[in-house]
Enzyme design. Structure first.
Site, mmCIF file in Angstrom:
data_model
loop_
_atom_site.group_PDB
_atom_site.id
_atom_site.type_symbol
_atom_site.label_atom_id
_atom_site.label_comp_id
_atom_site.label_asym_id
_atom_site.label_seq_id
_atom_site.Cartn_x
_atom_site.Cartn_y
_atom_site.Cartn_z
ATOM 1 N N LYS A 191 0.853 -1.189 0.000
ATOM 2 C CA LYS A 191 0.000 0.000 0.000
ATOM 3 C C LYS A 191 0.889 1.239 0.000
ATOM 4 O O LYS A 191 1.346 1.710 1.045
ATOM 5 C CB LYS A 191 -0.938 0.006 1.206
ATOM 6 C CG LYS A 191 -2.060 1.026 1.089
ATOM 7 C CD LYS A 191 -3.008 0.673 -0.044
ATOM 8 C CE LYS A 191 -4.116 1.688 -0.215
ATOM 9 N NZ LYS A 191 -4.965 1.381 -1.367
ATOM 10 N N SER A 387 -8.334 -0.086 -5.187
ATOM 11 C CA SER A 387 -8.604 0.272 -3.800
ATOM 12 C C SER A 387 -10.111 0.469 -3.618
ATOM 13 O O SER A 387 -10.877 -0.478 -3.807
ATOM 14 C CB SER A 387 -7.797 1.508 -3.411
ATOM 15 O OG SER A 387 -7.569 1.521 -2.021
#
Length: 588
Positions: A191, A387
């Site tokens: 991430k 996402s």
């Protein structure tokens, strides 16, 4: 009592002045719109050429952007699918003999570019011609131009052909110097959205994932050009790696371009193709004008409908604006659709790198309720559906992506700036407080999170990540651990996403609509598109403050740097845990 009447009088006067302002602006708007309409031309004439350039950003849905509401002279900003439909209409229109691509840049991602490219190739397969010209081709512009029967370049121009790259700005050193410390909590070793604020260079994980998906996108790019120009992929790689294309002569030598020419010489070529004499005018019609007058007629005879919901832009809390995905706004849209018995399916067209986790979950819930009504949901991914963009897609019965869609990034983060050093040492502001408990101040920009608060924030972030994993696992028929193995914030190209089970089918919006109709058992249906885009007059009434006008000017002045300013502004407005990509890639 005197003050009361003064207040009443001033209020009435204010209302009257506002009415005069609106009438004045409305009159000016109508006059400007009428003037603009008079310049837009008429329908295509016989023996015409469709002129296309892609010099503006291309949204998924026409006018679905946060545009300057005070500009009346601009034509509609055609959406991707309106452009494709117009090219298909031109193919079948007897008055259109060919297409002239007048190119410089291309403001879309690679998946959208592929959709446009396929439409051009389909037009060309009909036997009609395509000519392409540019004063200098960007990588994206050349990707479009390579479809043409003949590619021209200005004598002093060239083709920017050097491969793909991704440059990421890192702000940590700047923040350290300013006295700002970003307190960051994230779930997922890949991430990378928080890396610019906690590192000074890319992590190895981020470097690896970026290299992998960029290589796949580059492979598709080269493969498409190779097919159109009859040049091997190996040769194309050598050209890029050696910087072989340095001027227009090089572009011709290496067969990327067919001829060096000025624009007037290309007009002569068009006259020749159209059978015109030397001084005859070439009848050109713009894409926007053609779309207005020659759009495919809709069939309203069918009662049954498929709702196509365009979810493009950042996912934000509340209503959002045009070009963004407001969680409350879209939840209401889906809720209203669920109440309409004549809507038999939803096709969710996603082009988003994510945003608010809360807003994503609010929309996910409404999509789930629609599915529970016994009607299918099909997700169609555009340039990026990552996402939060993947969060709202994973509930779908079938997920489609383009081979070069960027997706995945299943991970979340929270980020709160601590500005105590800036305030104390740089600008001389200090604060003091009285507490009833050790943690009663909550997270603030002045007090750094203590150990208890830091642990709580990380646990909350991890908890939302686990919810994200469960949403995907339930939607995809996978276990939590199977999802986790391909999640952790990792980004995938569409081809790889299909291999690992995050995507079902490689295809576009039309394929998604066909699957939706089959699942709903529909032989005849019509499409209903959402969200409804406001008219320019409605935008004026909503935005009389002038803030958007100033922002439009600022965007124009900043140019390519505006994307970084926008990212910082979005970070400033973040609330709660985020499920978002660090960037949205575009072809230029």
């Amino acid at each position: 009592m005197g003050q009361f009447f003064k207040n009443i009088f001033s209020s009435c006067l204010g209302v009257l002045l506002a009415m005069f302002v609106l009438v004045g602006i409305g009159g000016g708007a109508i006059g400007s719109l009428a003037s603009s309409a008079s310049k837009k031309g008429s329908k295509a004439k016989a023996n015409s050429v469709l002129e296309i350039n892609f010099d503006k950003a291309i949204p998924e849905k026409t006018n679905n952007v946060a545009a300057d509401p005070f500009s009346f002279d601009e034509e509609d900003l055609l959406g991707l699918h309106s452009i494709v439909n117009s090219i298909e209409s031109a193919k079948d229109n007897a008055k259109i003999e060919g297409i002239f691509l007048d190119l410089s840049g291309l403001g879309v991602g690679q998946a959208s570019a592929s959709v446009l490219r396929d439409a051009l190739l389909d037009f060309k397969d009909s036997g009609k011609f395509i000519l392409a010209y540019s004063k200098g081709y960007s990588p994206g512009a050349y990707y479009m131009a390579s479809t043409a029967d003949k590619v021209y370049v200005h004598p002093l121009g060239s083709v920017d052909f050097r491969g793909f790259s991704r440059t990421i700005p890192f702000f940590k050193n700047m923040l350290d110097k300013a006295g700002i410390k970003m307190q960051i909590f994230y779930a997922g070793q890949f991430k990378s959205a928080t890396e610019p604020f906690r590192l000074t260079e890319m992590s190895e994980q981020n470097r690896r994932q970026t290299r992998e998906y960029m290589e796949e996108l580059y492979r598709i790019y080269l493969s498409d050009i190779s097919s159109s120009r009859n040049i091997s992929i190996a040769e194309l790689r050598d050209m890029a790696g050696n910087l072989s294309i340095r001027n227009s002569e090089d572009a011709v030598k290496y067969k990327l371009v067919d001829q060096i020419a000025y624009r007037d010489e290309i007009l002569d070529e068009l006259r020749s193709k159209l059978g015109l004499k030397e001084k005859d005018k070439v009848n050109m019609i713009s894409l926007s004008n053609f779309s207005k007058h020659h759009a495919k007629k809709k069939d309203y005879s069918s009662k049954d409908k498929i709702a196509v919901i365009y979810a493009e832009g950042s996912i934000v809390d509340g209503e959002g604006e045009e070009g963004s995905i407001g969680g409350d706004k879209y939840a209401e849209i889906i809720r209203d659709i669920r109440k309409k018995e004549d809507i038999k399916a939803i096709v969710l067209r996603v082009n988003s790198g994510g945003g608010s986790a809360l807003a994503s979950d609010i929309m996910w819930r409404e999509l789930k309720l629609f599915k529970e009504s016994g009607r299918p949901v099909i997700a169609s991914m555009g340039d990026v559906a990552a996402s939060g963009g993947y969060y709202i897609s994973c509930i779908a019965d079938t997920i489609l992506a383009e081979p070069n869609t960027i997706t995945g990034s299943i991970g979340v983060f929270s980020m709160i700036p601590n500005m105590r050093k800036l305030m104390d040492e740089k600008i001389g502001i200090s604060m003091d407080t009285v507490l009833t408990t050790e943690n009663s101040t909550g997270l603030s920009i002045y007090y750094e999170a203590n150990a208890t608060e830091a642990v709580a924030m990380q646990e909350m972030t991890d908890e939302i990540y686990e919810i994200f994993l469960k949403r995907v696992a339930d939607g995809r028929g996978m276990t939590r651990d199977e999802v986790h193995a391909v999640a952790q914030g990792r980004v995938w190209a569409g081809t790889k996403a299909k291999e690992i089970g995050l995507v079902d089918v490689l295809g576009g919006l039309d394929d998604a609509i066909e699957i939706a109709s089959n699942r709903a058992g529909l032989e005849k249906y019509r499409l209903k598109e959402y969200p409804l885009v406001k008219t320019k007059m409605e935008q004026i009434i909503d935005k009389l403050t002038g803030k958007e006008q100033a922002q439009a000017i600022f965007k124009e002045e900043m140019g390519d740097l505006y994307v970084y300013y926008k990212q910082l502004k979005e970070i400033q407005g973040m609330k709660g845990v985020q499920a978002r990509m660090p960037f949205i890639p575009e072809m230029k």
